[in-house]
Design a protein around this motif. Structure first.
Motif, mmCIF file in Angstrom:
data_model
loop_
_atom_site.group_PDB
_atom_site.id
_atom_site.type_symbol
_atom_site.label_atom_id
_atom_site.label_comp_id
_atom_site.label_asym_id
_atom_site.label_seq_id
_atom_site.Cartn_x
_atom_site.Cartn_y
_atom_site.Cartn_z
ATOM 1 N N ALA A 46 0.988 -1.189 0.085
ATOM 2 C CA ALA A 46 0.017 0.180 -0.008
ATOM 3 C C ALA A 46 0.776 1.178 -0.017
ATOM 4 N N LYS A 47 0.319 2.329 -0.906
ATOM 5 C CA LYS A 47 1.184 3.505 -0.640
ATOM 6 C C LYS A 47 0.929 4.537 0.383
ATOM 7 N N VAL A 48 1.893 5.124 0.914
ATOM 8 C CA VAL A 48 1.735 6.131 2.188
ATOM 9 C C VAL A 48 2.317 7.482 1.716
ATOM 10 N N SER A 49 1.400 8.383 1.805
ATOM 11 C CA SER A 49 1.862 9.870 1.485
ATOM 12 C C SER A 49 2.450 10.514 2.765
ATOM 13 N N LEU A 50 3.353 11.197 2.685
ATOM 14 C CA LEU A 50 3.864 12.107 3.768
ATOM 15 C C LEU A 50 4.049 13.463 3.358
ATOM 16 N N VAL A 51 3.808 14.502 4.328
ATOM 17 C CA VAL A 51 3.941 16.050 4.391
ATOM 18 C C VAL A 51 5.233 16.209 5.273
ATOM 19 N N VAL A 52 6.252 16.843 4.734
ATOM 20 C CA VAL A 52 7.560 17.140 5.258
ATOM 21 C C VAL A 52 7.791 18.573 5.423
ATOM 22 N N SER A 53 8.780 19.071 6.457
ATOM 23 C CA SER A 53 8.983 20.501 6.401
ATOM 24 C C SER A 53 10.219 20.748 5.690
ATOM 25 N N GLN A 54 10.124 21.995 5.080
ATOM 26 C CA GLN A 54 10.989 22.484 4.243
ATOM 27 C C GLN A 54 12.070 23.360 5.112
ATOM 28 N N GLY A 55 11.722 23.320 6.521
ATOM 29 C CA GLY A 55 12.701 24.025 7.234
ATOM 30 C C GLY A 55 12.372 25.212 7.680
ATOM 31 N N PRO A 56 12.548 26.044 8.687
ATOM 32 C CA PRO A 56 12.330 27.221 9.047
ATOM 33 C C PRO A 56 12.764 28.251 7.784
ATOM 34 N N PRO A 57 11.973 29.421 7.824
ATOM 35 C CA PRO A 57 12.512 30.403 6.849
ATOM 36 C C PRO A 57 13.820 31.138 7.187
ATOM 37 N N GLN A 58 14.571 31.344 6.059
ATOM 38 C CA GLN A 58 16.096 32.100 6.177
ATOM 39 C C GLN A 58 15.929 33.572 6.820
ATOM 40 N N VAL A 59 17.046 34.140 7.492
ATOM 41 C CA VAL A 59 16.930 35.302 7.986
ATOM 42 C C VAL A 59 18.418 35.949 7.319
ATOM 43 N N VAL A 60 18.545 37.175 7.251
ATOM 44 C CA VAL A 60 19.594 37.891 6.815
ATOM 45 C C VAL A 60 20.440 38.332 7.999
ATOM 46 N N VAL A 61 21.792 38.111 7.939
ATOM 47 C CA VAL A 61 22.754 38.486 8.913
ATOM 48 C C VAL A 61 23.263 39.910 8.680
ATOM 49 N N PRO A 62 23.033 40.710 9.734
ATOM 50 C CA PRO A 62 23.245 42.093 9.478
ATOM 51 C C PRO A 62 24.847 42.389 9.713
ATOM 52 N N ARG A 63 25.288 43.464 9.206
ATOM 53 C CA ARG A 63 26.736 43.862 8.915
ATOM 54 C C ARG A 63 27.110 44.651 10.497
ATOM 55 N N VAL A 64 28.225 44.082 11.191
ATOM 56 C CA VAL A 64 28.361 44.773 12.368
ATOM 57 C C VAL A 64 29.936 44.929 12.276
ATOM 58 N N ILE A 65 30.970 44.880 11.393
ATOM 59 C CA ILE A 65 32.151 45.014 11.103
ATOM 60 C C ILE A 65 32.219 46.620 11.247
ATOM 61 N N GLY A 66 33.298 46.997 12.339
ATOM 62 C CA GLY A 66 33.740 48.483 12.514
ATOM 63 C C GLY A 66 33.061 48.864 13.807
ATOM 64 N N MET A 67 31.958 48.119 14.321
ATOM 65 C CA MET A 67 31.134 48.465 15.573
ATOM 66 C C MET A 67 32.076 48.084 16.781
ATOM 67 N N PRO A 68 31.771 48.837 17.753
ATOM 68 C CA PRO A 68 32.493 48.274 19.151
ATOM 69 C C PRO A 68 31.813 46.893 19.376
ATOM 70 N N CYS A 69 32.880 45.845 20.004
ATOM 71 C CA CYS A 69 32.521 44.605 19.987
ATOM 72 C C CYS A 69 31.261 44.373 20.873
ATOM 73 N N GLN A 70 31.040 45.258 21.913
ATOM 74 C CA GLN A 70 29.917 44.897 22.958
ATOM 75 C C GLN A 70 28.665 45.218 22.357
ATOM 76 N N GLN A 71 28.841 46.344 21.607
ATOM 77 C CA GLN A 71 27.512 47.113 21.037
ATOM 78 C C GLN A 71 26.988 45.941 19.708
ATOM 79 N N ALA A 72 28.050 45.740 18.903
ATOM 80 C CA ALA A 72 27.686 44.646 17.976
ATOM 81 C C ALA A 72 27.108 43.215 18.660
#
Length: 660
Positions: A591-617
């Motif tokens: 017998a055939k079994v159908s599945l629904v699978v996750s494509q994973g959580p949505p992607q997010v964009v990494v912001p730029r922090v170069i040049g910022m004080p380390c603690q602030q970044a």
């Protein structure tokens, strides 16, 4: 009102007069108790309306009390031997109540539960008294609106014997109560209170309107149930049952119970027409038809004879069988039909004969005189002229020719009859496979026949091809399902069997056409039987990875439908979100079994922090839910980051900062 609250009324004294003794029954609107009227020392029935719930319910109760009191006064004036009498009404603990005649007997519902169905004589005897009560209400301007077996009480016959239903006394209860409750209810409550759906008239379902013809319809359904042991329609929801009254014609009782007399088939069919105008105008008109049916079935000149054993022979002689006609049941005075033969007929005949003998000598006296002979001659000539004109009128002049109305639709037939100055009446319609619905199937007299001017033509309209609803036999054994289908005028063939999770082997799992489908008589219905539960149970795969689910299915000999359906989710990529068949379902190998699978959580964009004080970044990235790892000098300036700026990563990805 719950049971605990109701029990607190036992033993209480209402209005300083009625001592509650026992609870008899509880319905959707009220609870009925037996009580002792301590003033008159008699047993009565007290019906107490259920209390209102919530502020809106209490707001409606005030209007209901006034309406209830008006209805009670009207019902109390309704005096009839077949109506449950109303003695008193009042308010107890903010709840209206009625004091009524206590009837020692059973409801018709209890009788049917014990007997299942009644024979035609019993059904007509009960219907006759029930209609006598409803007719009295209609004459008083009351419509019952809730005619059903629960509101019909059957007491012990005056001749004795609980099984003697023909001579039992029938009483009808709850006149006007449904109308009083409905008038004070909101729209949703009114739709529930308008009538019990098994007996509701179509016009009550479609527009909420009720008149005496609505009671006639409900009485017809009660007669159908007494003759067949069941109501014509059922369904999973009350609304489904109610709309079947609107969309389908009530079948003839003889379809379900062979042997029911045709007179009763015709009576039920005419009483339960979906068009109110095609029914008897009120319960009184229907009562006359029921009484005529009883006369027809009970006439000793035409009724079937029965054999009885003659036992008053000498002991040595063999008992013999003698024929004895079944005599009709003696009616109560209020239900008797007029005598067919006038009394005193012989005396009137004798008086007429004496008068003729006194007039016999008159012609001899007239012919003995010339003036008398001239008068006689003039009269003869005049009579000849009158006879000639009258003969023409009787033989030709008063007649016209009946028009051709067969195969015309009802509207065109009416128009043509009106142009010809003729009146139409309609006989009971019948099914025909060739003539469309509402077309004229037959006419009497036939076309081109002589008919009196202004006379009446009787038309028989077509109901179109006869249609039968496929009964619901799912869950029944094959033999029982076959009986139900063949009794309904259908043919049966056994189709291929299939596995079923809940129905054991040999039970019906499906029919083709499905239950409720309307088909022609003799249509073949294919029945599918269960082979029992399938040998393999589908495992629970939800929450597993796709590869793990594929491996589990392969081990069981089941086939995964590729590719699986992908759906957005915050669950990890390729995690199983759903499956079909569900876990626990029985299936065969392969017998055939159908599945629904996750494509994973949505992607997010990494912001730029170069040049910022380390603690602030670090603070900015953590506010965006990124975990942060700092390398080298925590108090320095960010010189590089990984992943880099504008990279698309899953939520929660760790960002590494290099600070100098």
């Amino acid at each position: 009102m719950n049971t605990q609250f109701a029990d607190t009324l036992l033993g209480s004294l209402i209005d300083g007069r009625y001592r509650i003794r026992a609870r008899v029954a509880r319905g959707g609107v009220a609870t009925v108790y037996t009580a002792i009227d301590e003033r008159l020392d008699r047993t009565v029935a007290v019906k107490i309306i259920h209390p209102a719930s919530g502020p809106e319910g209490h707001g409606r109760m005030a209007g209901f009390v006034e309406r209830f009191a008006d209805e009670a006064k009207t019902i109390a004036r309704l005096t009839h031997p077949n109506v449950v009498a109303v003695y008193d009404q009042g308010i107890h603990a903010n709840r209206p109540y009625l004091v009524m005649e206590y009837v020692r007997g059973r409801t018709l519902r209890e009788v049917l539960a014990e007997r299942r169905r009644l024979n035609p004589d019993e059904a007509l005897a009960i219907t006759e008294q029930m209609l006598a009560a409803i007719a009295a209400a209609h004459r008083a301007g009351l419509v019952h609106r809730d005619v059903k077996p629960e509101n019909v009480l059957v007491t012990e016959a005056p001749t004795g014997g609980a099984a003697n239903l023909i001579d039992s006394v029938v009483k009808v209860a709850d006149f006007g109560l449904a109308q009083a409750v409905e008038a004070s209810a909101d729209d949703e409550q009114a739709s529930q209170l308008m009538a019990t759906v098994a007996y509701v008239a179509p016009e009550l379902v479609t527009d909420g309107h009720a008149d005496p013809r609505s009671d006639v319809y409900s009485a017809g359904i009660v007669l159908f149930e007494m003759l067949t042991g069941r109501v014509p329609y059922d369904g999973n929801r009350p609304v489904d049952v109610a709309w079947q009254h609107v969309e389908r014609d009530v079948p003839a009782p003889s379809i379900l119970v062979p042997g029911v007399p045709k007179a009763l088939d015709d009576l039920v069919t005419r009483t339960t027409r979906r068009d109110p105008g095609a029914r008897p105008a009120d319960a009184g008109a229907l009562l006359a038809k029921v009484q005529a049916a009883r006369e027809e079935l009970g006439n000793p000149n035409t009724h079937t004879t029965v054999l009885r054993r003659v036992t008053d022979k000498p002991p040595a002689a063999e008992p013999t069988m003698a024929v004895e006609a079944v005599q009709p049941v003696q009616r109560p005075a209020w239900a008797r039909l007029p005598e067919e033969t006038p009394r005193g007929g012989r005396r009137r005949a004798a008086d007429d004969e004496g008068a003729w003998s006194r007039l016999a000598p008159l012609p001899n006296r007239m012919m003995g005189d010339q003036r008398g002979r001239l008068a006689v001659a003039a009269v003869v000539v005049m009579l000849g002229l009158v006879a000639a004109v009258g003969g023409w009128w009787v033989g030709v002049g008063r007649y016209t020719e009946a028009p051709q109305l067969v195969n015309l639709d009802k509207v065109d037939a009416q128009a043509q009859a009106t142009r010809a100055g003729l009146v139409l009446r309609y006989a009971d319609p019948r099914h025909d496979g060739q003539v469309p619905k509402d077309a004229v199937l037959a006419q009497d007299p036939a076309s081109a026949s002589r008919i009196l001017k202004g006379g009446t033509i009787t038309l028989t309209l077509s109901l179109g091809p006869e249609r039968l609803a496929v009964p619901d036999v799912v869950g029944k054994e094959f033999d029982l399902a076959t009986t139900d289908l063949t009794d309904g005028g259908l043919k049966v063939v056994e189709g291929a069997s299939r596995y079923h999770d809940s129905l054991p082997e040999g039970m019906v799992v499906a029919t083709d056409p499905e239950a409720g489908t309307e088909v022609e008589p003799g249509h073949t219905v294919t029945v599918t039987l269960s082979k029992g539960r399938a040998p393999i149970s589908v495992p629970n795969l939800v929450g597993k990875s796709l590869n793990e689910a594929r491996s589990t299915l392969n081990q069981l000999g089941l086939v995964l439908v590729e590719p699986p359906t992908v759906k957005e989710s915050d669950r990890p990529r390729n995690e199983v979100l759903g499956q079909s068949p569900a876990d626990g379902a029985g299936v065969e190998k392969g017998a055939k079994v159908s599945l629904v699978v996750s494509q994973g959580p949505p992607q997010v964009v990494v912001p730029r922090v170069i040049g910022m004080p380390c603690q602030q970044a670090r603070q900015m990235l953590e506010e965006q839910s990124f975990p942060v790892a700092v390398r080298f000098n925590r108090n320095g300036t960010v010189r590089f980051q990984s992943p880099g700026e504008n990279s698309q990563v899953p939520p929660g990805t760790q960002i590494t900062l290099g600070c100098l």
